[in-house]
Design a protein around this motif. Structure first.
Motif, PDB file in Angstrom:
ATOM      1  N   SER A 352       0.825  -1.206   0.000  1.00 24.65           N
ATOM      2  CA  SER A 352       0.000   0.000   0.000  1.00 24.65           C
ATOM      3  C   SER A 352       0.857   1.252   0.000  1.00 24.65           C
ATOM      4  O   SER A 352       0.534   2.235  -0.690  1.00 24.65           O
ATOM      5  N   ASN A 355       2.135   1.617  -3.468  1.00 23.11           N
ATOM      6  CA  ASN A 355       1.092   1.555  -4.496  1.00 23.11           C
ATOM      7  C   ASN A 355       1.301   0.348  -5.419  1.00 23.11           C
ATOM      8  O   ASN A 355       1.230   0.449  -6.647  1.00 23.11           O
ATOM      9  N   SER A 356       1.566  -0.798  -4.814  1.00 17.86           N
ATOM     10  CA  SER A 356       1.789  -2.032  -5.569  1.00 17.86           C
ATOM     11  C   SER A 356       0.636  -2.997  -5.324  1.00 17.86           C
ATOM     12  O   SER A 356      -0.007  -2.972  -4.274  1.00 17.86           O
ATOM     13  N   SER A 357       0.387  -3.854  -6.291  1.00 19.14           N
ATOM     14  CA  SER A 357      -0.671  -4.857  -6.160  1.00 19.14           C
ATOM     15  C   SER A 357      -0.117  -6.123  -5.511  1.00 19.14           C
ATOM     16  O   SER A 357       1.093  -6.374  -5.503  1.00 19.14           O
TER      17      SER A 357
END
Length: 605
Positions: A352, A355-357
């Motif tokens: 988070s 900003n990564s999945s």
């Protein structure tokens, strides 16, 4: 009556002696023969050729399987319970066997080119048999235990096929020199055999010339239609640089510009989701020291407090699973040595922040586990994510993007509201990848570690790949090779035409060269050459005078020559050579001495 063996003069043939000596232990000149190879030795030649072809395929397979070495080692660990790099002995023995058999093949071709009889020594026969049986056992074992890996061969040919064709073309063109020589010699003895050989050669060549028609590769395309670079997802983080499924491993993956993470999630005894790939904790923790009596227990039967006591990094420094520990700094080694088991919550916080999945596989605990019924709710409470039925997902976590690990049609995926698909790289063809892309299905293929495989999937249009080597794929800003269809056609047509012209020229030259050569005994040719070039340094290797009397019943000189393996020359042939060439003084002296010796023996009798 006196019959004698003429003077035998030979030039030095060190290369020929080495070839026949190493191949068949025939180091002496009189041991070598220009007779036809026996059927038994022809059978061994075919066995040698078959072993070479099988080892070539086996060697190519393991060379391209480098992408999945870690998968193979993990498979061996599950079988033996001990971690070791099982690819090292396989690669070492394969390389040694392939080198040995290739060397024998080169010697066999040299024998054919020099018109020497093929007589493989019995030690080499044992070596060829051992190499053949070992390779067959290896092929059967891989086929039974790791059969899915054979798919790497057709996939790799998409990257290497055009260049293997050029290499094969060059090899066959070079071998045509030997074939043309054999055909030219056969024309003098059997027209039928010559035509058969010509037909066989032409069939092989034509087959090789048209092979490119059937070579397909996604990288043979218009560069303007190339899609954007596939995203790289860290499979268990960056396991080549740090111990898998640890916080430091995911941080190292972020340094390699990954866009997300892929991992496996297990629910602990007290309901805490944590990251673990194996069924037990033996491989990736020091459970043998902390809980020696619980080494074989499943990871889900440990509570989170017990898991926090385990070290999850020291095994990496000890086993060095990817041979990369020597590249790490002392500070990195210190960080690795202090890693612990990572929870899913820790990973999500890190993702988070950057900003990564995150893609994860949630494993259901065993039936006797206290969280067997509540494992979904436990996971949702920690991460608000779920991999279950679509209705439950939409109700409990509406923002969740569900991924499927089962290969389904795009229509079926849309019906279930699935927008993401996770498959092994061999489960989707080029056309299927493009179909998923056109249907707006985000396809991720795992595990992609080699640049050539990444390039092929890139050209196929895949949207993302999961990799254990983001540090390697980071260095691939463009496919390794990309070629327009018209450029490829020009390349292989030009290569075929050049090869065909060279082969035709070789056949014409060999036929012209053989047509001007009379059928001489090799010793006669060598003697004539030595007489004409008397200024050269000539070594007299044999000079044998054999006397026989017809009246006393002693065997004829011809029989003695035949028993000793020497060629017999009649007096008439010697007289013709005396007329044609000057005679050595030593030969005249020998003749006089022989007559005097005969007269002396007669007077004595």
């Amino acid at each position: 009556m006196v019959k004698h063996q003429p003077l035998q003069v030979y030039e030095r043939q060190l290369c020929l002696s080495c070839i026949t000596g190493i191949y068949g232990c025939r180091w002496k000149r009189y041991q070598r023969s220009h007779d036809d190879t026996t059927k038994w030795e022809l059978l061994w030649s075919f066995i040698l050729l078959f072993t070479f072809c099988l080892l070539l395929v086996w060697f190519y397979f393991w060379w391209e399987a480098h992408n999945d070495y870690s998968e193979f080692n993990w498979f061996l660990y599950n079988r033996s319970g001990e971690w070791s790099d099982g690819t090292v002995p396989i690669l070492a023995t394969t390389a040694a066997g392939f080198t040995y058999i290739s060397f024998l093949m080169v010697l066999a071709l040299c024998h054919i080119a020099l018109r020497q009889q093929l007589n493989l020594h019995w030690l080499h026969k044992i070596g060829v048999t051992a190499a053949l049986l070992t390779t067959i056992v290896g092929v059967i074992s891989v086929n039974q235990t790791w059969g899915q890996e054979w798919d790497i061969v057709p996939i790799s040919l998409q990257a290497t096929g055009p260049f293997l064709h050029i290499g094969a073309l060059a090899a066959v063109t070079a071998l045509s020199w030997i074939v043309a020589g054999q055909v030219a010699r056969t024309e003098k003895t059997s027209m039928f055999t010559s035509e058969t050989q010509n037909t066989g050669c032409m069939v092989v060549l034509l087959g090789l010339y048209v092979v490119p028609v059937y070579i397909t590769s996604p990288c043979i395309m218009d560069p303007t239609t190339l899609r954007t670079r596939p995203n790289v997802i860290g499979h268990h983080g960056a396991p080549m640089l740090a111990p898998e499924n640890t916080l430091w491993s995911f941080q190292r993956a972020l340094q390699m510009n990954v866009t997300g993470f892929e991992t496996d999630v297990v629910v602990s005894l007290d309901g805490v989701p944590f990251l673990m790939h194996d069924r037990t904790l033996r491989r990736t923790t020091d459970i043998g020291k902390v809980f020696p009596d619980r080494q074989m227990e499943e990871a889900s039967f440990f509570n989170w407090t017990d898991l926090q006591q385990l070290n999850a990094g020291q095994w990496f420094l000890k086993n060095d699973p990817f041979w990369t520990v020597h590249t790490l700094s002392s500070n990195e080694k210190h960080l690795i040595a202090n890693q612990s088991v990572c929870s899913l919550e820790q990973l999500l916080k890190l993702a988070s922040y950057h900003n990564s999945s995150v893609i994860f596989r949630l494993s259901r605990p065993p039936l006797e586990h206290p969280r067997y019924q509540s494992w979904i709710n436990d996971t949702l409470q920690a991460v608000h994510m779920l991999c279950a039925l679509c209705s439950q997902v939409r109700q409990l976590a509406p923002g969740l993007v569900q991924a499927s690990v089962e290969k389904l049609s795009p229509q079926t995926l849309h019906q279930h509201g699935i927008r993401r698909l996770l498959l092994r790289y061999n489960q989707a063809s080029t056309q299927e990848i493009r179909d998923y892309s056109e249907s707006q299905i985000n396809l991720t293929l795992y595990t992609v570690n080699e640049p050539w495989l990444y390039s092929v999937l890139w050209c196929s249009g895949v949207s993302s790949v999961s990799s254990e080597a983001p540090n390697i794929l980071k260095k691939v800003p463009y496919p390794i090779w990309l070629m327009r269809p018209d450029e490829y056609r020009l390349m292989w047509v030009s290569a075929d035409l050049i090869s065909f012209a060279v082969v035709i020229g070789i056949f014409i030259f060999q036929r012209y060269r053989m047509s001007g050569m009379r059928s001489y005994n090799p010793e006669q040719i060598m003697l004539s050459a030595a007489v004409r070039r008397s200024s050269r340094d000539i070594n007299v290797m044999k000079e044998k005078l054999i006397f026989s009397e017809v009246s006393n019943g002693v065997g004829s000189a011809e029989e003695l020559y035949a028993d000793n393996g020497y060629d017999y020359y009649t007096n008439q042939a010697i007289t013709r050579r005396r007329r044609q060439h000057s005679v050595f003084p030593s030969f005249l002296f020998s003749q006089v001495c022989s007559v005097l010796h005969y007269l002396t023996d007669s007077l004595t009798d």
